[in-house]
Design a protein around this motif. Structure first.
Motif, short mmCIF file in Angstrom:
data_model
loop_
_atom_site.label_atom_id
_atom_site.label_comp_id
_atom_site.label_asym_id
_atom_site.label_seq_id
_atom_site.Cartn_x
_atom_site.Cartn_y
_atom_site.Cartn_z
N ARG A 665 -23.50 24.41 -28.55
CA ARG A 665 -22.18 25.06 -28.52
C ARG A 665 -21.86 25.98 -27.49
NH1 ARG A 665 -21.90 29.24 -32.94
NH2 ARG A 665 -22.53 30.38 -30.98
N ASP A 666 -22.58 26.78 -27.17
CA ASP A 666 -22.35 27.81 -26.18
C ASP A 666 -22.41 26.95 -24.86
OD1 ASP A 666 -22.21 29.64 -27.85
OD2 ASP A 666 -24.34 30.61 -27.41
N SER A 667 -23.28 26.08 -24.41
CA SER A 667 -23.33 25.42 -23.10
C SER A 667 -22.03 24.56 -22.94
CB SER A 667 -24.42 24.60 -23.12
OG SER A 667 -25.65 25.02 -23.30
N LEU A 668 -21.53 23.69 -24.06
CA LEU A 668 -20.44 23.16 -23.80
C LEU A 668 -19.18 23.81 -23.70
CD1 LEU A 668 -19.14 20.23 -23.87
CD2 LEU A 668 -18.85 20.63 -26.56
N PRO A 750 -13.92 22.01 -15.05
CA PRO A 750 -14.49 21.90 -13.80
C PRO A 750 -13.84 20.59 -13.29
CG PRO A 750 -16.04 21.42 -15.17
CD PRO A 750 -15.19 21.82 -16.17
N LYS A 751 -13.66 20.44 -11.90
CA LYS A 751 -13.29 19.16 -11.22
C LYS A 751 -14.42 18.25 -10.82
CE LYS A 751 -8.82 20.39 -10.95
NZ LYS A 751 -7.94 19.62 -11.73
N GLY A 752 -13.95 17.22 -10.87
CA GLY A 752 -15.14 16.24 -10.41
C GLY A 752 -15.98 15.64 -11.63
N LYS A 753 -17.16 15.34 -11.27
CA LYS A 753 -18.17 15.10 -12.62
C LYS A 753 -19.07 16.11 -12.33
CE LYS A 753 -20.86 11.22 -14.49
NZ LYS A 753 -21.24 10.00 -14.42
N VAL A 754 -19.52 16.76 -13.83
CA VAL A 754 -20.49 17.64 -13.90
C VAL A 754 -21.68 17.09 -14.67
CG1 VAL A 754 -21.19 19.78 -14.90
CG2 VAL A 754 -19.29 19.71 -13.82
N GLU A 755 -22.77 16.69 -14.61
CA GLU A 755 -23.74 16.02 -15.05
C GLU A 755 -24.99 16.84 -15.20
OE1 GLU A 755 -25.67 11.51 -15.42
OE2 GLU A 755 -24.54 12.23 -13.46
N LYS A 756 -25.27 17.20 -16.47
CA LYS A 756 -26.70 17.75 -16.87
C LYS A 756 -27.42 17.32 -17.90
CE LYS A 756 -24.01 22.36 -15.56
NZ LYS A 756 -25.30 22.75 -14.51
N ASN A 757 -28.91 17.61 -17.75
CA ASN A 757 -29.56 17.23 -18.95
C ASN A 757 -30.25 18.54 -19.22
OD1 ASN A 757 -31.83 16.52 -20.59
ND2 ASN A 757 -31.89 14.54 -19.61
N ILE A 758 -30.03 19.13 -20.54
CA ILE A 758 -30.20 20.65 -20.89
C ILE A 758 -31.48 20.38 -21.88
CG2 ILE A 758 -29.45 22.54 -21.84
CD1 ILE A 758 -26.55 21.81 -20.82
N GLU A 759 -32.57 21.01 -21.55
CA GLU A 759 -33.33 20.94 -22.44
C GLU A 759 -33.22 21.86 -23.90
OE1 GLU A 759 -37.34 21.12 -20.86
OE2 GLU A 759 -37.14 18.83 -19.92
N VAL A 769 -25.90 13.11 -27.01
CA VAL A 769 -25.35 12.77 -25.56
C VAL A 769 -23.68 13.11 -25.84
CG1 VAL A 769 -24.25 10.79 -24.30
CG2 VAL A 769 -26.79 10.89 -25.26
N ILE A 770 -23.27 13.93 -24.88
CA ILE A 770 -21.56 14.25 -24.92
C ILE A 770 -21.11 13.99 -23.51
CG2 ILE A 770 -20.09 16.26 -25.12
CD1 ILE A 770 -21.99 17.73 -26.68
N VAL A 771 -19.82 13.04 -23.64
CA VAL A 771 -19.23 12.79 -22.56
C VAL A 771 -17.87 13.22 -22.84
CG1 VAL A 771 -18.28 10.96 -20.87
CG2 VAL A 771 -20.89 10.96 -21.71
N LYS A 925 -9.44 6.81 -14.39
CA LYS A 925 -9.68 6.61 -13.14
C LYS A 925 -9.56 7.98 -12.38
CE LYS A 925 -9.29 1.69 -12.23
NZ LYS A 925 -8.63 0.72 -11.42
N GLU A 926 -8.79 8.98 -12.71
CA GLU A 926 -8.48 10.04 -12.16
C GLU A 926 -9.08 11.32 -12.83
OE1 GLU A 926 -7.37 10.64 -9.13
OE2 GLU A 926 -7.12 8.28 -8.61
N ALA A 927 -9.86 10.97 -14.04
CA ALA A 927 -10.22 12.03 -15.19
C ALA A 927 -11.56 12.99 -14.39
CB ALA A 927 -10.75 11.57 -16.33
N ASP A 928 -11.64 14.17 -14.79
CA ASP A 928 -12.74 14.92 -14.49
C ASP A 928 -13.84 14.62 -15.55
OD1 ASP A 928 -11.71 16.22 -12.02
OD2 ASP A 928 -10.12 17.51 -13.52
N ILE A 929 -15.10 14.68 -15.38
CA ILE A 929 -16.01 14.19 -16.35
C ILE A 929 -17.14 15.22 -16.65
CG2 ILE A 929 -17.73 12.45 -17.07
CD1 ILE A 929 -15.97 10.75 -15.06
N ILE A 930 -17.37 15.57 -17.57
CA ILE A 930 -18.41 16.49 -18.19
C ILE A 930 -19.47 15.49 -18.93
CG2 ILE A 930 -19.21 18.46 -19.52
CD1 ILE A 930 -16.59 19.60 -18.96
N ASP A 931 -20.62 15.29 -18.50
CA ASP A 931 -21.57 14.33 -18.76
C ASP A 931 -22.99 15.08 -19.00
OD1 ASP A 931 -23.89 12.36 -18.74
OD2 ASP A 931 -22.49 11.14 -17.96
#
Length: 939
Positions: A665-668, A750-759, A769-771, A925-931
């Motif tokens: 929850r806090d990370s998201l 955040p702008k662009g794509k943020v991709e993280k793998n959080i243990e 998985v959350i996108v 096509k123009e969306a910012d992404i949190i992955d």
């Protein structure tokens, strides 16, 4: 019937005087509105005409068979069979059952569903439109196939194994793991100790199809089946259809008797310690599980049955009030506690003394809870306590009687279910209320108090200690036994009941006047401008006859504050103030003063607005308005109450720190806001900022200017009464004429794509998985509907691909939404849980379907399914007062009238596949992404 008896806990009392002798064996009449019949093959059916919602019906098939009937090699197959009912039958091969219903706006998971327990399996098709008779016939044919004609194709079975495995993973929470440690002790020697419904994964993965068919044909049979249909239809016509469709289902020869599953009695007190690394709190409990046939269903209800149920409700509510007082006064040696009677497994009942302990204070918690139990045992309840419970109970019952016609189809079906499965009576609420009024004067505090001696005895008891497996010192078995032995019979003082008398408002406010009236014919409403600048919008709505709602908003909220250390206080000021009481009354005294009244009013401060929300019955409308007045004029800021709240919040903050759900929850929250300092996490430091001075400052700053508020009164109150009350209690409020606006503090993703793998530390291997797609673009109502529709289409596609074809998850959650404030924004949120080994394989499927829609669009059929469901739900919502309140608030905030078909029905129906595809291209096509993937920490 039992639900009516056990769930009613409060009402209005004017039943003092001489009571005529009551024949306690007298039976209440069965509800004449319910037709009960039985076909020659043994199938029971229940029918009832009902118009909540209008032009809809709900179809249920009730099966007196669950996990307890499984052999060891079938462990989990009752639940597995429930899943297979949606995967092919005689008349609906493959997934055509779901697809057929979705074409009529009946959504899978929402309107079409099922559940399995240890004793029963129930399937439902709810909110079915009744205008098309062929759809009624389709629903009956589905029930017919569920009854005896499932395909159980080996290929479908193999595909479902993965889905069930993932459901096990999703449901395998800390609470589940702790319960699975308790179950073998609580139900020792019984089948309940061996079956948990979801089953043994080894069995799920390896059973042969014949094993499932054996269970199906043995227990899915006519004598264990009931059909229940409730809704807006002709009963005789529906009965004819049932006879035609279901009479041909064959009877199984020489069926094995359906057993009643006993829980062995025991003289010894059992002990159980159940721990889990992800548990957040320690709990202590002494529970007695017992048989008492007087509480069992008999197919009918006597006056004694009603009395028994009332005494249970009074007992539980009165002890709950006592414990609440102890907590509110800061005298509790526990975080929370409960003492009372409840239903356990079928045919068994429980009496429990339990508490959630403060950190490393299990001894104190158990002693404290047992002390309250002993107080009842030794001194009982007072007549004043009982009179308050009776008064509150009668108020609730009065509302139920007045709003009888708003009882939902599914609620009536639940009564039928209880009648079939456990022989509970089906009683008309009016007949029940009349019986209650006769019985209430005969019930004394002494008689209610004596129920404890009936429920609490030395046999069949279990001491249960549960909580974290690390960082906590738990009570040992001997320590717990010693506490129980010491507390039983230990002398305790009697409860002191401080009665409260007085008026909410001692000095009558000086009423304002209405300076301007504006007709709102499109809503059948009026707008009144008061002499202090406040606006009031009134609409009479009597869909719920015993309900009046009050709402208000003022722009500003916490967005007006720049000091980030002040934000926690602003966000929590309304909630905290509700726990302080009002005026000269603390929360305990205020509750007693409002005995017999159904009225409440609270305030809250959100990011952009300060809000008022209240509700009451028509007869208590003035009380609600007085409470609203006091929220502005005489808020209470209680040092002791604040100290108690802060202590409880500190305990909770420590309990959840470092837990998997907290980390996710806090990370998201932080990532979604690009680590903006205005987004603050709940922890000890957050709680430290919640000082009483800050709470009071935020409250008095935000809840002070009536001229900046727009009020709404919607419900079953006449216009003249509403005008008088509005002038008196809203018109008398002070005004500062601030005309504030909320401030956009530029909290953005955040702008662009943020991709993280959080243990994260996990006990069961599971990845989440959350996108999240975000895009700022101009808000239009059509595109707001479109993104919601697109989210539902994606849900259906992912159900087919990720759940069914891949067997990769129990379900994918997708929601598309759009917002106007504080900036125009659209987002699509996707999430699912899965095997960590498959997360990187399954996640790309989310993007694949998005790309497919951008490239190929959506089909007319899949769009039509979602649109029809949307319109169906919208039509049903109009039959409730809440719809008109929401519609009016939306209109005043946005200028959009959602009751105008061009802004809802016509607009939604106009959306075409090309519109969805066009929007998907524009948005994705123009969306910012949190992955994000949250994965188990490597050990």
């Amino acid at each position: 019937m039992k639900q009516k008896i056990l769930l009613l806990s409060f009402l209005f009392l004017s039943l003092i005087g001489y009571a005529q002798p009551i024949d306690w064996n007298k039976k209440l009449p069965a509800d004449p509105n319910v037709l009960i019949g039985k076909l020659p093959n043994g199938i029971t059916y229940y029918l009832r005409h009902n118009e909540e919602p209008k032009d809809r019906a709900s179809f249920f098939i009730i099966r007196n068979a669950g996990a307890l009937l499984e052999n060891d090699d079938q462990d989990g197959l009752a639940h597995f069979l429930e899943h297979m009912a949606f995967n092919g039958s005689k008349n609906f091969p493959g997934n055509s059952m779901i697809s057929t219903l979705e074409r009529h706006g009946i959504s899978f998971g929402g309107n079409l569903n099922a559940y399995t327990t240890q004793n029963e399996t129930v399937y439902n098709i709810s909110d079915v439109p009744m205008a098309d008779e062929s759809l009624t016939d389709t629903c009956l044919l589905i029930l017919h196939d569920w009854s005896y004609y499932l395909t159980l194709d080996p290929k479908d079975i193999d595909e479902e194994r993965g889905v069930i495995t993932e459901e096990w993973r999703t449901r395998n929470t800390s609470a589940t793991r702790i319960y699975n440690q308790k179950r073998p002790i609580l139900y020792k020697g019984s089948k309940y100790a061996e079956r948990d419904v979801i089953g043994n994964l080894d069995v799920i993965r390896t059973f042969k199809p014949e094993t499932l068919r054996d269970f199906y044909h043995k227990w899915y049979r006519t004598d264990l089946e009931a059909i229940a249909i409730v809704g807006d239809f002709d009963i005789k016509n529906m009965e004819g259809k049932i006879k035609k469709v279901f009479s041909s289902i064959p009877v199984i020869p020489n069926p094995e008797p359906r057993p009643f599953f006993e829980i062995p009695s025991h003289d010894e007190t059992y002990f159980c310690l159940a721990t889990d690394k992800e548990a957040t709190s320690s709990n202590v409990q002494v529970i007695r599980i017992f048989r008492d046939k007087e509480y069992d269903g008999k197919g009918y209800a006597t006056y004694q049955d009603v009395k028994n149920g009332l005494m249970i409700g009074f007992y539980n509510s009165m002890v709950g009030e006592r414990i609440g007082e102890i907590i509110q006064r800061g005298q509790a040696p526990y975080v929370k506690a409960s003492v009372g009677f409840f239903g356990m497994a079928r045919g068994y009942y429980g009496y429990s003394v339990s508490a959630t302990a403060k950190p490393n204070q299990e001894k104190e918690a158990l002693i404290g809870a047992l002390e309250e139990h002993e107080r009842i045992f030794q001194h009982g309840f007072t007549e004043d306590e009982l009179n308050r419970a009776k008064a509150n109970m009668l108020t609730s019952l009065e509302s139920m009687v007045k709003d009888k016609d708003k009882t939902s189809n599914d609620a009536y079906a639940e009564e039928m279910q209880s009648h079939f499965l456990t022989n509970e009576a089906i009683i008309d609420i009016g007949d029940y209320a009349e019986a209650v009024k006769e019985i209430l004067p005969t019930i004394t505090a002494e008689e209610v108090s004596q129920q404890a001696r009936r429920w609490w005895k030395a046999n069949n008891r279990t001491i249960v200690i549960s909580g974290p497996s690390e960082g906590v010192t738990h009570l040992t078995e001997q320590e717990a036994r010693d506490i129980l032995a010491e507390m039983e019979g230990k002398e305790v003082t009697a409860y002191e009941d401080n009665s409260v008398k007085g008026n909410l408002i001692e000095k009558e406010p000086t009423a304002g006047t209405i300076t301007k009236v504006k007709e709102l014919p499109q809503f059948q409403a009026e707008e009144w401008t008061l002499s202090n600048g406040a606006k009031v919008i009134y609409r009479k709505a009597d869909y719920e006859k015993d309900e009046v709602a009050l709402a208000a908003y003022s722009p500003g909220g916490s967005s007006l504050y720049t000091d980030i250390n002040f934000l926690p206080a602003a966000s929590n000021a309304g909630q905290f103030a509700s726990n302080y009481g009002l005026g000269t009354y603390d929360e305990i005294a205020l509750g007693k003063l409002l005995t017999g009244k159904k009225a409440g009013c609270e305030v809250s401060i959100s990011g952009l607005y300060e809000n008022v929300n209240g509700s009451s019955t028509p007869k208590d409308f003035e009380t609600m308005m007085q409470l609203m007045y006091l929220r502005f004029m005489e808020p209470r800021f209680d040092t002791l109450a604040h100290k108690v709240i802060i202590e409880r919040n500190h305990i909770y903050a420590k309990q959840i720190a470092g837990q998997p759900q907290t980390i996710m929850r806090d990370s998201l929250s932080l990532i979604s806001a690009n680590y903006n300092p205005r987004v603050q996490l709940f922890n000890d430091a957050y709680v430290d900022r919640l000082t009483l001075d800050r709470i009071e400052k935020a409250y008095r700053d935000r809840i002070c200017d009536a001229s900046d508020f727009t009020f709404f009164i919607v419900g079953n109150v006449d216009k003249d009464t509403a005008r008088v009350m509005a002038q008196k209690y809203i018109g008398s409020l002070p005004s500062l004429y601030r005309n504030e606006k909320w401030v956009d503090r530029q909290v953005r993703a955040p702008k662009g794509k943020v991709e993280k793998n959080i243990e994260i530390p996990l006990e069961v291997p599971k990845s989440t998985v959350i996108v999240l797609f975000n895009r700022e673009m101009k808000y239009t109502l059509k595109e707001a509907y479109t993104i919601n529709i697109l989210g539902n289409i994606l849900t259906n596609r992912y159900t087919k691909t990720i759940r069914e074809e891949q067997g990769g998850t129990y379900g994918v959650g997708v929601s598309g939404s759009a917002s106007r404030e504080p900036y125009n924004n659209y987002n699509m949120y996707m999430t699912f849980e899965c095997d960590p080994e498959k997360a990187n394989e399954l996640k790309p499927l989310l993007y694949k379907e998005v790309d497919n829609i951008i490239r190929e669009g959506v089909t007319e059929e899949e769009l039509s399914k979602v649109v029809k469901n949307t319109l169906k739900e919208a039509e049903q919502s109009k039959q409730h007062n809440a719809y008109w309140l929401t519609t009016l608030v939306t209109y005043y905030k946005t200028g959009v009238n959602l009751n105008d078909p061009k802004n809802m029905e016509t607009l939604v129906a106009s959306i075409q596949p090309k519109d969805v595809q066009k929007f998907a291209k524009k948005f994705f096509k123009e969306a910012d992404i949190i992955d994000l993937i949250f994965s188990p920490q490597q050990k």
